[in-house]
Design a protein around this motif. Structure first.
Motif, PDB file in Angstrom:
ATOM      1  N   ARG A 240      40.588  66.875  51.508  1.00  0.00           N
ATOM      2  CA  ARG A 240      42.017  66.930  51.177  1.00  0.00           C
ATOM      3  C   ARG A 240      42.653  65.568  51.392  1.00  0.00           C
ATOM      4  NH1 ARG A 240      44.403  71.172  54.712  1.00  0.00           N
ATOM      5  NH2 ARG A 240      43.160  72.529  53.360  1.00  0.00           N
ATOM      6  N   GLY A 241      43.394  65.093  50.379  1.00  0.00           N
ATOM      7  CA  GLY A 241      44.045  63.794  50.505  1.00  0.00           C
ATOM      8  C   GLY A 241      43.064  62.644  50.402  1.00  0.00           C
ATOM      9  N   SER A 242      43.495  61.496  50.878  1.00  0.00           N
ATOM     10  CA  SER A 242      42.661  60.298  50.823  1.00  0.00           C
ATOM     11  C   SER A 242      41.589  60.318  51.901  1.00  0.00           C
ATOM     12  CB  SER A 242      43.533  59.047  50.987  1.00  0.00           C
ATOM     13  OG  SER A 242      42.734  57.896  51.187  1.00  0.00           O
ATOM     14  N   SER A 243      40.402  59.842  51.547  1.00  0.00           N
ATOM     15  CA  SER A 243      39.316  59.777  52.534  1.00  0.00           C
ATOM     16  C   SER A 243      39.584  58.712  53.589  1.00  0.00           C
ATOM     17  CB  SER A 243      37.987  59.476  51.829  1.00  0.00           C
ATOM     18  OG  SER A 243      38.041  58.223  51.166  1.00  0.00           O
ATOM     19  N   ASP A 244      40.591  57.876  53.346  1.00  0.00           N
ATOM     20  CA  ASP A 244      40.961  56.832  54.300  1.00  0.00           C
ATOM     21  C   ASP A 244      42.155  57.239  55.155  1.00  0.00           C
ATOM     22  OD1 ASP A 244      38.996  54.978  53.481  1.00  0.00           O
ATOM     23  OD2 ASP A 244      40.215  54.421  51.762  1.00  0.00           O
ATOM     24  N   SER A 245      42.455  58.529  55.198  1.00  0.00           N
ATOM     25  CA  SER A 245      43.586  59.006  55.992  1.00  0.00           C
ATOM     26  C   SER A 245      43.115  59.945  57.088  1.00  0.00           C
ATOM     27  CB  SER A 245      44.598  59.727  55.095  1.00  0.00           C
ATOM     28  OG  SER A 245      44.009  60.887  54.519  1.00  0.00           O
TER      29      SER A 245
END
Length: 205
Positions: A30-35
């Motif tokens: 879910r969302g960015s993999s960098d978050s």
């Protein structure tokens, strides 16, 4: 023989590690993999249920495991002074933890996959603990002073080491999470227990 034992350990681990289900994959991706992933709280009934559930082994070679490991670190870094985090705290009942290594130069954060405490010392220390998932709760707890830990990395390589002091306390706290054990419940269960007084707990400076 040593290499054979390591391969056997990995093979058995892979058999025991069921594939991530659709709900787990949804959270991980879910969302960015960098978050950072959101940290679950006991104040939410559904999240509390996840925190109380048993975790199962995870396949270290699954690419989604690497994503989970990466995002868990970001979750820990997003906190104010957190020193460890377990996968259930981001909604995934799998055996992955991060621990700050106060026993190593530079006090690095390190991840551990399918960690197992294979031995604990009978000598205990008493000291304060809080939890990222339990707002406004802090108390004194007894923990083994020394532990023998086994785990694997993202390449499936097995590791074994002896850990002591405050870092051993963090490991015990985070591995408790993998068994659905929260320190708030632990305190209730320990009320009738008796312990021998030991050396002062090593606190963070």
């Amino acid at each position: 023989m040593k290499n054979l034992s390591c391969l056997l350990f990995l093979f058995v681990g892979l058999i025991n590690a069921q594939k991530l289900n659709s709900d787990e994959l949804s959270i991980i991706n879910r969302g960015s993999s960098d978050s950072a992933l959101s940290i679950y709280q006991t104040t939410d009934a559904d999240q509390h249920k996840t925190l109380l559930s048993l975790s199962t082994e995870i396949d270290p070679l699954d690419p989604h495991t690497e994503t989970l490991v990466k995002r868990m670190k970001l979750s820990l870094l997003s906190t104010d002074g957190g020193v460890g985090i377990a996968a259930p705290q981001v909604g995934i009942n799998r055996k992955v933890i991060w621990v700050q290594r106060f026993d190593k130069e530079g006090e690095p954060l390190e991840y551990f996959i399918n960690p197992v405490i294979v031995w604990r010392s009978e000598i205990l220390n008493l000291g304060p603990e809080g939890d990222l998932s339990i707002p406004d709760f802090r108390d004194q707890f007894y923990r083994s002073k020394v532990i023998h830990l086994e785990y694997v990395d993202l390449k499936g390589k097995k590791h074994s080491e002896i850990v002591e002091g405050f870092t051993a306390v963090i490991f015990q706290h985070e591995i408790d999470h993998l068994f659905g054990i929260l320190i708030s419940d632990k305190k209730e269960k320990e009320k009738g227990d008796a312990y021998q007084k030991v050396d002062a707990f090593e606190k963070l400076k």
